[in-house]
Design a protein around this motif. Structure first.
Motif, short mmCIF file in Angstrom:
data_model
loop_
_atom_site.label_atom_id
_atom_site.label_comp_id
_atom_site.label_asym_id
_atom_site.label_seq_id
_atom_site.Cartn_x
_atom_site.Cartn_y
_atom_site.Cartn_z
N PRO A 58 -1.99 34.47 -12.40
CA PRO A 58 -2.54 34.42 -14.21
C PRO A 58 -3.12 36.12 -14.25
CG PRO A 58 -4.06 33.22 -12.74
CD PRO A 58 -2.94 33.75 -11.79
N ASP A 59 -3.37 36.79 -13.09
CA ASP A 59 -3.98 38.16 -13.71
C ASP A 59 -3.07 39.24 -13.14
OD1 ASP A 59 -4.77 37.48 -11.48
OD2 ASP A 59 -6.62 38.33 -11.48
N THR A 60 -2.69 39.16 -12.61
CA THR A 60 -1.48 39.95 -11.65
C THR A 60 -0.88 39.61 -10.68
OG1 THR A 60 -1.76 42.50 -10.74
CG2 THR A 60 -3.04 40.37 -9.67
N ALA A 64 0.59 43.68 -6.76
CA ALA A 64 -0.46 44.52 -6.88
C ALA A 64 -1.31 44.41 -6.22
CB ALA A 64 -0.79 44.30 -8.06
N VAL A 65 -1.55 43.34 -5.25
CA VAL A 65 -3.05 43.00 -4.79
C VAL A 65 -2.82 43.81 -3.80
CG1 VAL A 65 -4.67 41.08 -3.92
CG2 VAL A 65 -3.80 40.22 -6.30
N CYS A 66 -1.58 43.37 -2.90
CA CYS A 66 -1.81 44.38 -1.62
C CYS A 66 -1.93 45.94 -1.30
CB CYS A 66 -0.83 44.18 -1.20
SG CYS A 66 0.35 42.25 -0.70
N SER A 95 7.60 47.00 2.35
CA SER A 95 6.80 48.50 1.98
C SER A 95 5.49 48.21 1.68
CB SER A 95 7.69 49.13 0.79
OG SER A 95 6.92 48.31 0.02
N VAL A 96 4.92 46.95 1.89
CA VAL A 96 3.52 47.23 1.45
C VAL A 96 2.43 45.95 2.16
CG1 VAL A 96 2.98 47.12 -0.85
CG2 VAL A 96 3.42 44.54 0.44
#
Length: 223
Positions: A58-60, A64-66, A95-96
């Motif tokens: 819900p927020d991202t 992006a967390v990774c 890639s992450v």
């Protein structure tokens, strides 16, 4: 025990993931959170060995967390658990450093296979020291599943995807006959796939009563 953080915004799905993980020997759930911010805050106060990460939070975005974890120096392993099928997203996941990618909807057997292979991957390396090429090859081979091991013999992922898509398009559910018409397979084949989905908790059976005779079984998708 391998400690797992479940990151999933849907409460029902989150609880299902928790239950699945707890059913696999050698794994335990460290916590369940429902947003990217909660996941990052968890690692400020605690640790985990593995993250089951939904991408559409819900927020991202899960990616992006990774990236935020990597930027903070956190190298925790991640298994993506997501409906994202876009090739660019899959490449970005690699890639992450995401070690496994599991597409929703999935069965307990599919997740268990990923977790078992991840455990073998961890076991392939010792605690410290150098490794040779053979050890590296063996470790990465442990992460790769043989083709179609998650499905019973005679079933194809392509047909399963078609049946799942047809169910999602009909919120009121489908009979085996309607599913056969929507996917172009025989009624018997459609029923086999629908029963497989129901047996694995991805569809719900609903008897529908007509004017005469036995009730017809309809199937409704479960998120």
């Amino acid at each position: 025990m391998i400690r797992v953080l479940v990151v999933e915004d849907d409460p029902v799905a989150a609880e299902a993931h928790r239950t699945y993980v707890e059913r696999v020997a050698g794994f335990t759930v460290a916590a369940v959170v429902h947003s990217g911010a909660e996941a990052l805050r968890f690692f400020e106060r605690d640790t985990a060995d593995l993250v089951l990460l939904d991408f559409y939070l819900p927020d991202t975005h899960g990616l992006a967390v990774c990236r935020a974890l990597r930027a903070a120096g956190n190298l925790v392993d991640v298994i993506a658990v997501t409906s994202a099928r876009d090739l660019a997203v899959v490449k970005a996941a690699v890639s992450v450093g995401i070690v496994q990618y599991l597409i929703k909807p999935f069965t307990f057997a599919s997740l268990r296979d990923k977790l078992d292979r991840y455990a073998k991957f961890r076991e392939s390396f010792g605690e410290t020291g150098e490794v040779g090429q053979s050890e590296v090859d063996r470790a990465f081979a442990a992460l790769r599943s043989p083709v179609a091991t998650a499905l019973p013999k005679g079933m194809s992922g392509q047909t399963l995807d078609a049946v799942v898509s047809a169910l999602r398009d009909e919120p009121d559910g489908l009979s085996a006959g309607a599913a056969a018409t929507a996917t172009g397979v025989s009624r018997v084949t459609a029923r086999r796939y629908l029963e497989y989905l129901a047996d694995n908790g991805l569809a719900r059976r609903e008897p529908r009563y007509g004017q005469v005779g036995r009730p017809e079984v309809w199937y409704r998708a479960v998120n």
